[in-house]
Design a protein around this motif. Structure first.
Motif, short mmCIF file in Angstrom:
data_model
loop_
_atom_site.label_atom_id
_atom_site.label_comp_id
_atom_site.label_asym_id
_atom_site.label_seq_id
_atom_site.Cartn_x
_atom_site.Cartn_y
_atom_site.Cartn_z
N ALA A 28 0.75 -1.29 -0.28
CA ALA A 28 0.04 -0.03 0.23
C ALA A 28 0.89 1.16 -0.11
CB ALA A 28 -0.90 -0.07 1.23
N PHE A 29 0.54 2.32 -0.86
CA PHE A 29 1.27 3.30 -0.97
C PHE A 29 0.32 4.54 -0.36
CE2 PHE A 29 3.69 1.29 -3.93
CZ PHE A 29 4.40 2.01 -4.58
N VAL A 30 1.06 5.29 0.72
CA VAL A 30 0.45 6.40 1.45
C VAL A 30 1.33 7.47 1.84
CG1 VAL A 30 1.24 5.40 3.76
CG2 VAL A 30 -1.04 6.73 3.59
N GLY A 31 0.71 8.90 1.65
CA GLY A 31 1.63 10.07 1.85
C GLY A 31 0.59 11.30 1.65
N ARG A 32 1.00 12.28 1.78
CA ARG A 32 0.47 13.56 1.85
C ARG A 32 -0.08 13.77 0.40
NH1 ARG A 32 0.84 17.70 5.26
NH2 ARG A 32 1.15 19.21 3.33
N LEU A 62 -10.58 7.66 -2.82
CA LEU A 62 -11.05 6.13 -2.76
C LEU A 62 -9.49 5.39 -2.39
CD1 LEU A 62 -12.65 6.30 -5.92
CD2 LEU A 62 -13.89 6.03 -3.78
N VAL A 63 -9.67 4.19 -2.04
CA VAL A 63 -8.68 3.43 -2.16
C VAL A 63 -8.71 2.43 -3.47
CG1 VAL A 63 -7.63 0.91 -0.98
CG2 VAL A 63 -9.18 2.49 0.25
N ASN A 64 -7.55 2.47 -4.29
CA ASN A 64 -7.54 2.10 -5.50
C ASN A 64 -6.50 0.78 -5.71
OD1 ASN A 64 -9.06 4.28 -7.07
ND2 ASN A 64 -7.37 5.56 -6.15
N PHE A 65 -7.20 -0.17 -6.30
CA PHE A 65 -6.22 -1.47 -6.49
C PHE A 65 -5.76 -1.56 -7.84
CE2 PHE A 65 -9.10 -1.86 -2.76
CZ PHE A 65 -8.59 -2.64 -1.74
N PHE A 66 -4.58 -1.92 -8.01
CA PHE A 66 -3.85 -2.24 -9.20
C PHE A 66 -3.12 -3.76 -9.23
CE2 PHE A 66 -3.83 2.18 -8.36
CZ PHE A 66 -4.52 2.73 -9.54
N ILE A 68 -0.35 -6.25 -10.43
CA ILE A 68 0.74 -5.92 -10.95
C ILE A 68 1.37 -7.50 -11.07
CG2 ILE A 68 3.04 -5.18 -10.37
CD1 ILE A 68 1.06 -2.91 -10.45
N ASN A 69 1.79 -7.71 -12.59
CA ASN A 69 2.20 -8.96 -13.21
C ASN A 69 1.47 -9.97 -12.73
OD1 ASN A 69 4.33 -7.40 -13.96
ND2 ASN A 69 6.02 -8.59 -12.46
N GLY A 70 0.20 -9.77 -12.48
CA GLY A 70 -0.67 -10.85 -12.32
C GLY A 70 -0.47 -11.45 -10.82
N GLN A 71 0.26 -11.02 -9.97
CA GLN A 71 0.87 -11.94 -8.88
C GLN A 71 0.89 -10.97 -7.56
OE1 GLN A 71 4.65 -12.40 -11.04
NE2 GLN A 71 4.33 -14.64 -10.08
N ALA A 72 0.65 -9.67 -7.69
CA ALA A 72 0.78 -8.77 -6.49
C ALA A 72 -0.34 -7.48 -6.58
CB ALA A 72 2.26 -8.29 -6.22
N MET A 73 -0.73 -7.05 -5.66
CA MET A 73 -1.82 -5.84 -5.75
C MET A 73 -0.89 -4.47 -5.17
SD MET A 73 -4.85 -5.94 -6.74
CE MET A 73 -5.92 -7.46 -6.27
N LEU A 74 -0.84 -3.52 -5.95
CA LEU A 74 -0.56 -2.17 -5.25
C LEU A 74 -1.67 -1.51 -5.36
CD1 LEU A 74 1.98 -0.03 -7.33
CD2 LEU A 74 0.01 1.02 -6.13
N VAL A 75 -1.79 -0.94 -3.86
CA VAL A 75 -2.94 -0.31 -3.42
C VAL A 75 -2.57 1.11 -3.22
CG1 VAL A 75 -4.80 -0.32 -1.71
CG2 VAL A 75 -3.51 -2.45 -2.25
N ASP A 76 -3.33 2.19 -3.62
CA ASP A 76 -3.06 3.60 -3.63
C ASP A 76 -4.29 3.94 -2.53
OD1 ASP A 76 -2.44 6.12 -3.99
OD2 ASP A 76 -3.51 6.29 -5.97
N LEU A 77 -3.75 4.55 -1.39
CA LEU A 77 -4.40 4.88 -0.43
C LEU A 77 -4.83 6.54 -0.38
CD1 LEU A 77 -3.24 2.99 2.83
CD2 LEU A 77 -5.21 2.47 1.33
N PRO A 78 -5.82 7.14 -0.08
CA PRO A 78 -6.16 8.49 -0.01
C PRO A 78 -5.05 9.21 0.47
CG PRO A 78 -7.96 7.29 0.61
CD PRO A 78 -7.17 6.46 0.87
N GLY A 79 -4.50 10.27 -0.14
CA GLY A 79 -3.57 11.23 0.47
C GLY A 79 -4.15 12.01 1.76
#
Length: 199
Positions: A28-32, A62-66, A68-79
């Motif tokens: 999960a990615f999080v930041g300002r 929103l929490v956005n789910f991507f 990656i390579n069909g094997q891992a999920m990158l999750v973009d959290l609200p700033g």
């Protein structure tokens, strides 16, 4: 070396029952709000428009789910930390982030993004403390490296480590989405043990 060969948007969610049914490990990615989160996600995945980049900070609610390579999920959290939103909005965003942290069984790692040009803010410190409380694996990435003078890089790293009370062994990279400096190191760090390495 880890190579990202494909990345696809899966879904957006605000609560647990909207999360995708998945067994893939999540980072999960999080930041300002203005730290360049969408930009770094697009750079890591080599997809210019995978994550929407807005000129107005604080647009991602929103929490956005991507996938990656069909094997891992990158999750973009609200700033967080954008001054021009109401207290109720801030509270709602905090609830979205907390719900995800508490309720996602596949969450393996957090990527905390900070602006390498400045001392981490009180919001950054609070987020780091929060992630430590939940005993999550945390990687810290300083964005906008290209805006730093070369002789200020070590000072910036030292300031980030001291402000966030990081141990020497805790990973920190400074990165530029403009020049792509340290891109492969960041990919390898973010997806370590989540995606297979190539020889």
């Amino acid at each position: 070396m880890i190579r990202i060969k494909n990345a696809e948007f899966i879904t957006s969610a605000v609560k647990q029952n909207q999360y995708p049914e998945s067994v893939h490990p999540e980072v999960a990615f999080v930041g300002r709000s203005n730290v360049g989160k969408s930009t770094i996600i697009n750079a890591l995945t080599n997809r210019r428009k995978l994550a929407k980049v807005s000129n107005t900070p604080g647009r991602t609610r929103l929490v956005n789910f991507f996938l990656i390579n069909g094997q891992a999920m990158l999750v973009d959290l609200p700033g967080y930390g954008y001054a021009k939103i109401s207290k109720s909005d801030k509270a709602a965003w905090g609830k979205i982030i907390e719900d995800y942290i508490v309720n996602s069984p596949n969450l393996k790692r957090f990527v905390l993004l900070v602006d390498s040009r400045h001392k981490p803010t009180q919001d950054d410190i609070a987020m780091m403390d929060y992630l430590r409380y939940y005993e999550k694996d945390v990687v810290v990435i300083g964005t906008k490296l290209d805006k730093l003078k070369r002789n200020d890089i070590k000072k910036s790293e030292k300031l980030i480590r001291e402000t966030l009370q990081m141990e020497k062994e805790e990973p920190l990279y400074l990165y530029s989405s403009t020049s792509k400096e340290n891109l492969q190191q960041v990919i390898d760090l973010v997806f370590k043990d989540l995606l297979p390495e190539e020889a």
